[in-house]
Write a protein that holds these residues in place. Structure first.
Motif, short mmCIF file in Angstrom:
data_model
loop_
_atom_site.label_atom_id
_atom_site.label_comp_id
_atom_site.label_asym_id
_atom_site.label_seq_id
_atom_site.Cartn_x
_atom_site.Cartn_y
_atom_site.Cartn_z
N PHE A 59 -23.70 56.01 -9.52
CA PHE A 59 -24.83 56.20 -8.29
C PHE A 59 -24.31 55.31 -7.04
O PHE A 59 -25.12 55.25 -6.20
CB PHE A 59 -26.31 56.23 -8.59
N LYS A 60 -23.35 54.43 -7.16
CA LYS A 60 -22.81 53.54 -6.26
C LYS A 60 -22.91 53.91 -4.77
O LYS A 60 -23.15 53.27 -3.99
CB LYS A 60 -21.61 53.04 -6.46
N GLN A 96 -18.60 60.44 -2.75
CA GLN A 96 -17.20 59.65 -2.91
C GLN A 96 -17.41 59.10 -4.60
O GLN A 96 -18.59 58.37 -4.71
CB GLN A 96 -17.31 58.61 -1.73
N ARG A 97 -16.65 59.09 -5.38
CA ARG A 97 -16.69 58.58 -6.77
C ARG A 97 -16.17 57.41 -6.76
O ARG A 97 -15.52 56.90 -5.80
CB ARG A 97 -16.02 59.51 -7.50
N LEU A 104 -8.50 67.51 -5.58
CA LEU A 104 -7.32 67.46 -5.70
C LEU A 104 -6.72 66.11 -6.19
O LEU A 104 -5.98 65.99 -7.41
CB LEU A 104 -6.52 68.28 -4.84
N ILE A 105 -7.12 65.05 -5.44
CA ILE A 105 -6.49 63.96 -5.79
C ILE A 105 -7.21 63.10 -6.89
O ILE A 105 -6.83 62.01 -7.60
CB ILE A 105 -6.63 63.04 -4.43
N GLN A 106 -8.45 63.47 -7.00
CA GLN A 106 -9.29 62.55 -7.93
C GLN A 106 -8.92 63.27 -9.41
O GLN A 106 -8.92 62.36 -10.14
CB GLN A 106 -10.89 63.01 -7.87
N ASN A 107 -8.43 64.48 -9.54
CA ASN A 107 -7.84 64.97 -10.70
C ASN A 107 -6.41 64.21 -11.08
O ASN A 107 -6.34 63.79 -12.25
CB ASN A 107 -7.79 66.34 -10.53
N GLN A 167 -11.07 60.06 2.22
CA GLN A 167 -12.45 59.81 2.27
C GLN A 167 -12.67 59.29 4.03
O GLN A 167 -13.71 59.90 4.49
CB GLN A 167 -12.99 58.80 1.42
N LYS A 168 -11.90 58.54 4.30
CA LYS A 168 -11.85 58.04 5.64
C LYS A 168 -11.84 58.93 6.83
O LYS A 168 -12.67 59.17 7.45
CB LYS A 168 -10.98 56.72 5.93
#
Length: 467
Positions: free
Chosen positions: A214-215, A191-192, A136-139, A171-172
């Motif tokens: 791939f970080k 995580q992106r 949702l937030i990545q969008n 993420q945290k």
């Protein structure tokens, strides 16, 4: 009496030590069986199977049929990624994580990934919740990034940074919630990468995405290895992130992306699994050039005990007839003459089409193809190959194809088991191959529209032609 009670207590403890996996399909799949596998190196290892039980409930006055199935796992069942498969091909499975707890889920079998809802299992419920919150937030971040590239306004930049901070908090939160759980491995790896500020142009943005893809993935992590996670990410990177409509450029991008992937992987077991997956994927796409390249540069360089000779033999056999290969030879009769594909010498290019009188699509397309080639491309030799149970219908049909070479292949038990047909590994009919004068396959059009497009598109002149 005491012994009997002891036995009852012991038996009860055994039963209670088992774990259950329950699934509900709504609406149910037509299949009767569901198979349970554990993923090991992204490959499914069979555990057990069970039947689907059908149940009818009433919702809002209407009857609704459900398909239910369940599995039992013993106390010592290995933790990790599991797969419930209800269909032999296509998107016909649900993946989940088992870590010593009962699991229940509901899903629509037509859209398993998008519809699955876990009603029991702390691990799977948490991971599903995380993926939804993260997406949702990545969008929002992606939308503001696009808006900034288009307009470059301060508001988009402000909203972008706000969303990045929000995503870091999410993420945290979920990393803390999942601490000590199996899905913690997948939450960390999901995580992106997002830059702290929006990037000015699309080329830089795409470059940044590719370089940092791939970080946050640890390729040495066993939990990730024994799941579909790594192969899914590799698939996204190789087949979707690096894309071009230009065929030559696409081949170059494939090789560059595979090189990047292989540079990330240091363990032999993952290298082998990844290379075999990529070879299989490109073999299924009939991309002989990439399969050859993968064998030469990666598979053949694995430790000797890692190389599967039968695997290589199978894939090479699968690609006997693909672009870059010489078309497998066959012969046929025209009147009193016996002709062979390899020695045919009446054109600079050849169009070979496999078809069947039992295929309605073929009986429509083949006469149209015959007329089109005669009218527009007389200098190109057309070869039709009928895949038939017997010669009767075929003989009558080809009377209307006087300007093409017409061959036939039969088999006493199953026509697709004909030797020539097997060599070409056909996926269906009609199937087209364009050959050069030496019978090397130079193109494989998908259908009649693609055939016409191929022959009507001007070809670049070769150096020898100019000379």
């Amino acid at each position: 009496m005491k012994k009997l009670l002891s036995l009852l207590v012991f038996a009860t403890s055994i039963v209670s030590a088992q774990y259950t996996v329950k699934g509900t399909m709504t609406p149910p799949e037509k299949s009767d069986w569901v198979y349970l596998h554990k993923l090991e190196g992204a490959k499914p290892k069979f555990i057990s199977n069970t039947t689907i039980k059908f149940d009818t409930i009433v919702v809002g006055g209407e009857k609704q049929i459900l398909g239910k199935f369940d599995f039992e796992l013993p106390e010592d069942a290995k933790t990790g990624a599991y797969r419930a498969t209800y269909r032999n091909k296509g998107a016909g499975f649900v993946d989940f994580y088992f870590n010593k707890e009962n699991i229940e889920f509901i899903f629509n079998p037509k859209y398993p990934d998008q519809s699955v809802v876990f009603t029991a299992s702390r691990e799977n419920k948490l991971y599903s919740e995380y993926l939804q919150a993260y997406a949702l937030i990545q969008n929002k971040i992606d939308e503001q990034q696009v808006a900034y590239i288009k307009n470059g306004n301060k508001e988009a930049k402000k909203e972008y940074k706000k969303a990045v901070d929000e995503l870091e908090d999410v993420q945290k939160i979920y990393k803390n919630k999942s601490d000590g759980m199996l899905v913690h491995n997948f939450i960390k790896a999901s995580q992106r990468y997002n830059s702290s500020s929006p990037i000015d142009n699309m080329d830089e943005y795409l470059s940044s995405t590719v370089n940092n893809f791939f970080k946050n993935i640890d390729f040495k992590n066993n939990a990730l290895y024994n799941s579909s996670f790594l192969i899914d990410r590799i698939t996204d990177y190789v087949f979707y992130l690096n894309f071009s409509n230009d065929q030559d450029l696409q081949q170059k991008l494939y090789k560059e992306s595979i090189t990047k992937v292989m540079d990330e992987i240091s363990t032999d077991k993952l290298r082998k699994a990844t290379i075999e997956f990529l070879i299989t994927s490109f073999a299924d796409k009939r991309n002989g050039e990439l399969v050859d390249w993968l064998f030469e540069n990666y598979y053949d360089t694995l430790p000797e005990n890692q190389i599967d000779i039968e695997f290589k033999k199978e894939k090479v056999q699968l690609l006997l007839a693909t672009v870059g290969r010489t078309a497998p030879d066959f012969s046929w009769k025209e009147g009193d003459k016996e002709l062979k594909l390899s020695t045919l010498n009446d054109a600079q290019e050849y169009l070979l089409v496999f078809w069947s009188t039992s295929c309605p699509h073929c009986t429509k397309d083949i006469p149209e193809l015959h007329s089109y080639m005669k009218k527009n491309h007389e200098q190109i030799s057309l070869i039709t190959f009928g895949i038939e149970d017997n010669e009767l219908d075929w003989t009558e049909f080809v009377k209307n194809l006087p300007y093409s070479h017409n061959a036939i292949g039969t088999h006493p038990e199953y026509k697709f088991d004909n030797e020539t047909v097997r060599k070409y590994n056909l996926l269906g009919t009609p199937t087209y191959f364009v050959l050069d004068k030496d019978k090397k396959i130079i193109s494989m059009p998908n259908d009649l529209v693609d055939v016409k497009k191929y022959f009507e598109t001007p070809k670049p002149k070769k150096v020898e032609d100019e000379e």
